[in-house]
Each structure stands twice: as C-alpha cells, then as structure tokens.
Scaffold this active site. Structure first.
Site, PDB file in Angstrom:
ATOM      1  N   HIS A 108       0.812  -1.225   0.000  1.00 54.61           N
ATOM      2  CA  HIS A 108       0.000   0.000   0.000  1.00 54.61           C
ATOM      3  C   HIS A 108       0.845   1.275   0.000  1.00 54.61           C
ATOM      4  O   HIS A 108       0.333   2.353  -0.258  1.00 54.61           O
ATOM      5  CB  HIS A 108      -1.000  -0.001   1.165  1.00 54.61           C
ATOM      6  CG  HIS A 108      -0.394   0.261   2.514  1.00 54.61           C
ATOM      7  ND1 HIS A 108      -0.085  -0.738   3.405  1.00 54.61           N
ATOM      8  CD2 HIS A 108      -0.053   1.420   3.138  1.00 54.61           C
ATOM      9  CE1 HIS A 108       0.412  -0.214   4.513  1.00 54.61           C
ATOM     10  NE2 HIS A 108       0.444   1.097   4.379  1.00 54.61           N
ATOM     11  N   ASP A 141       0.386  -7.712   1.605  1.00 54.42           N
ATOM     12  CA  ASP A 141       0.712  -6.288   1.627  1.00 54.42           C
ATOM     13  C   ASP A 141       2.221  -6.082   1.518  1.00 54.42           C
ATOM     14  O   ASP A 141       2.812  -5.290   2.248  1.00 54.42           O
ATOM     15  CB  ASP A 141       0.180  -5.621   2.898  1.00 54.42           C
ATOM     16  CG  ASP A 141       0.096  -4.095   2.744  1.00 54.42           C
ATOM     17  OD1 ASP A 141       0.259  -3.611   1.613  1.00 54.42           O
ATOM     18  OD2 ASP A 141      -0.112  -3.410   3.761  1.00 54.42           O
ATOM     19  N   GLY A 217       3.272   6.589   8.211  1.00 52.82           N
ATOM     20  CA  GLY A 217       4.639   6.753   7.717  1.00 52.82           C
ATOM     21  C   GLY A 217       5.537   5.610   8.112  1.00 52.82           C
ATOM     22  O   GLY A 217       6.581   5.383   7.501  1.00 52.82           O
ATOM     23  N   ASN A 218       5.159   4.865   9.161  1.00 53.82           N
ATOM     24  CA  ASN A 218       5.913   3.681   9.569  1.00 53.82           C
ATOM     25  C   ASN A 218       5.671   2.491   8.644  1.00 53.82           C
ATOM     26  O   ASN A 218       6.401   1.497   8.708  1.00 53.82           O
ATOM     27  CB  ASN A 218       5.540   3.249  10.994  1.00 53.82           C
ATOM     28  CG  ASN A 218       6.373   3.929  12.062  1.00 53.82           C
ATOM     29  OD1 ASN A 218       5.869   4.761  12.798  1.00 53.82           O
ATOM     30  ND2 ASN A 218       7.654   3.584  12.144  1.00 53.82           N
ATOM     31  N   SER A 219       4.639   2.565   7.810  1.00 53.06           N
ATOM     32  CA  SER A 219       4.282   1.426   6.968  1.00 53.06           C
ATOM     33  C   SER A 219       5.467   0.971   6.134  1.00 53.06           C
ATOM     34  O   SER A 219       6.119   1.772   5.463  1.00 53.06           O
ATOM     35  CB  SER A 219       3.128   1.798   6.038  1.00 53.06           C
ATOM     36  OG  SER A 219       1.949   2.000   6.758  1.00 53.06           O
ATOM     37  N   LEU A 275      -7.137 -24.416  -4.737  1.00 53.19           N
ATOM     38  CA  LEU A 275      -7.882 -25.650  -4.519  1.00 53.19           C
ATOM     39  C   LEU A 275      -9.121 -25.738  -5.394  1.00 53.19           C
ATOM     40  O   LEU A 275      -9.522 -26.813  -5.815  1.00 53.19           O
ATOM     41  CB  LEU A 275      -8.296 -25.769  -3.049  1.00 53.19           C
ATOM     42  CG  LEU A 275      -7.164 -25.973  -2.038  1.00 53.19           C
ATOM     43  CD1 LEU A 275      -7.742 -25.973  -0.630  1.00 53.19           C
ATOM     44  CD2 LEU A 275      -6.431 -27.270  -2.303  1.00 53.19           C
ATOM     45  N   GLY A 276      -9.754 -24.609  -5.653  1.00 51.95           N
ATOM     46  CA  GLY A 276     -10.965 -24.622  -6.456  1.00 51.95           C
ATOM     47  C   GLY A 276     -12.217 -24.934  -5.668  1.00 51.95           C
ATOM     48  O   GLY A 276     -13.211 -25.405  -6.228  1.00 51.95           O
ATOM     49  N   VAL A 277     -12.170 -24.682  -4.366  1.00 44.06           N
ATOM     50  CA  VAL A 277     -13.350 -24.924  -3.528  1.00 44.06           C
ATOM     51  C   VAL A 277     -13.607 -23.707  -2.643  1.00 44.06           C
ATOM     52  O   VAL A 277     -12.696 -22.937  -2.346  1.00 44.06           O
ATOM     53  CB  VAL A 277     -13.186 -26.174  -2.631  1.00 44.06           C
ATOM     54  CG1 VAL A 277     -13.073 -27.428  -3.479  1.00 44.06           C
ATOM     55  CG2 VAL A 277     -11.972 -26.036  -1.729  1.00 44.06           C
TER      56      VAL A 277
END
Length: 308
Positions: A108, A141, A217-219, A275-277
């Site tokens: 982000h 992220d 800002g720490n992200s 997996l398709g489930v």
C-alpha cells in the site's frame, strides 16, 4: 508477452535470500541494548516518497458555481469541463534486503505510484534515489522495489530473524518514518501472535501484534528483535481519534514475506496454488441444519467449475 517478443524480458535474477537466524532470543538486557540495536539496524532502513496521479471531477457542475437553470437544462455555449488531474504525495518506509539495491516495503506504500524516491540513512538532506516496483503481493501487503541508481558506497542490508521463534512478551523495536520524521525508533513487546488481518474480500493474513509505537509513515518499516534481526514488516495500526498510535500495531511476519521474495524476483508476481473450492466454518447451527453428527470443522460449500 515477453516470451512472444512483444515486450522486453525482465532482467531480474533470483537473489540469495539472507539466511535466517533461528537461535533463541536471549541474552542480557542493559542500558545500551536498545542503543546498539538502533545503531546496527537503522542504516538498512530507508524512507520512501511516492507520487501518484488521480483525476478530480469538477464538482461545481453539481454543487454550484453556475446558474441554477443552467445546471438542470444545460447551456450549449458552455463547454463541459474535463476532470482535472491532480498529484498526490505519500511517504512510507522500507528496508534493504540485498546489497544490489532490493528493498522490501508494504504494497500500500507504492500501489499506484508513478514515481518512487528513496532516501538512505544519514544521506544529505534532499538526496534521493529513484526506484521501481519489481513486484507486489496485495495478499501479504508486500512489495519489492529496486533502486535504479545507487550511492558509490556499499549498501547495508538487514539481518533476518525467524518470526516463528517470536513469542508474546518478546522485546522488539520498530524503525521507520512516522509523519516524515526519518529513522524514528520505538520500543515495545510482541503483544500477540497470528492476529487475523483483512487483506482482501474473504482473505485474511496472520500477523504479529505489537505495542511498539507505529504511526502513519511507519508502513513498510522494520520490526527487529533483541538481536537486531528483522522479524516483521510494520503494516497497520488500530488508530485512535486523529489516527494516532494507541499501542496496537500489526506487522507482517518476515517468514511469510521472505518466502514470496524470490517468486516476485523470478516471475514479477506471487504464484499460489488454488484448490478450487469454497470453504466455510462448520458451526453447530449449520451442522444441525445439515443433520450432521459433528458440529465443528470445515465445510466445502462449493466446487468451482473447471478448477483443480
């Protein structure tokens, strides 16, 4: 497209991910412990500034700025104004994981950015280096950046710890760029493990919770242990009034992020099995409705056509 010769092939090469230290986190704690951690770990932490473009519709068309009748019935002599493009700036943090100039940060922080500039530890004010996005993974992220130009001196790189060794109560230090205040350090403990954190519709990641102060800002910044080793990527806070820190911050475990790094370098993306489930929790109420003898577990509610 690159395999068909329609676009240049990626020049990225798989990197040698630094080895993870899984030794127990112990040793004496004294008045110089956190000073030593900050001095050893801060040089590998970088500040990130991004620019992005976005269109801004002229709201006077709907909320005033011209004659009332003109708003409803139009004016053939008046040309409709086009949406105006605006620049938006943002700041975040990252850390160097390879001397070649690879930087790990939050997705982000750089998502939608048209320009990314990186400033290094104790470089002169205003000196920045341009960077590009190698690949992104919204589900953790995480984003991998590469410096397009570098200083003459060798780049430092973080030491990797083992986030699976972390336990509630362990000391940690957060290093980042809160509110544009470069290389700020804050100290706290790991408050909890495997906190469910929403990353997409119906998707959750298990993250670390800490009371080390994390602010806007720490992200993308580093969360390090008492050995100065990276154990998490500071990602989000549970903010109080005004968005400030209230002692509840979240970090992506480094084990999770580093498992994906070579995939991003090799493929420019993260590839996951499917997996398709569709799976949901089997609750007691649902078990009764389905006349099942058990009332806990997982229920496959749908098999996706054409899937595995």
């Amino acid at each position: 497209a690159s395999r068909l010769g329609l676009a240049p092939e990626s020049g990225a090469q798989p990197i040698a991910v630094p080895s993870i230290n899984s030794a127990p986190i112990d040793g004496p704690l004294d008045s110089s412990t956190f000073r030593n951690i900050a001095q050893a770990s801060s040089p590998a932490v970088v500040n990130i500034r991004t620019e992005s473009r976005r269109s801004n519709q002229n709201l006077s068309e709907y909320f005033g700025g011209d004659d009332l009748l003109e708003r409803f019935f139009g004016n053939p002599q008046r040309r409709r104004e086009e949406p105006r493009e605006q620049f938006a700036e943002a700041a975040g943090t990252g850390f160097i994981i390879d001397k070649s100039g690879l930087i790990l940060t939050n997705n982000h922080v750089v998502e939608g950015a048209t320009k990314i500039e990186v400033s290094l530890y104790r470089e002169e004010d205003g000196l920045t280096y341009e960077a590009r996005v190698v690949g992104r993974d919204p589900l953790t992220d995480s984003a991998l950046l590469e410096l397009l130009d570098k200083p003459e001196q060798a780049l430092p790189e973080v030491k990797l710890g083992d986030s699976s060794q972390i336990q509630p109560g362990d000391w940690v230090m957060a290093i980042g760029n809160p509110f544009g205040l470069a290389h700020t350090v804050s100290v706290g403990v790991i408050s909890a493990l495997e906190r469910p954190f929403p990353v997409a519709s119906g998707r959750w990641a298990q993250v670390l919770q800490t009371d080390a102060a994390i602010n806007p800002g720490n992200s993308g910044g580093a969360l390090v242990n008492l050995h100065g080793e990276l154990v998490g990527i500071n990602t989000a806070i549970l903010g109080g009034r005004g968005g400030g820190n209230v002692g509840i911050g979240f970090a992506i475990p480094v084990d999770m992020a580093m498992r994906l790094t070579n995939q991003i370098v090799e493929y420019d993306e993260v590839r996951r099995g499917r997996l398709g489930v569709i799976v949901q929790d089997l609750t007691p109420d649902l078990a009764r409705a389905l006349d099942l003898e058990i009332n806990s577990g997982a229920l496959i509610s749908q098999v996706l056509p054409g899937s595995a």
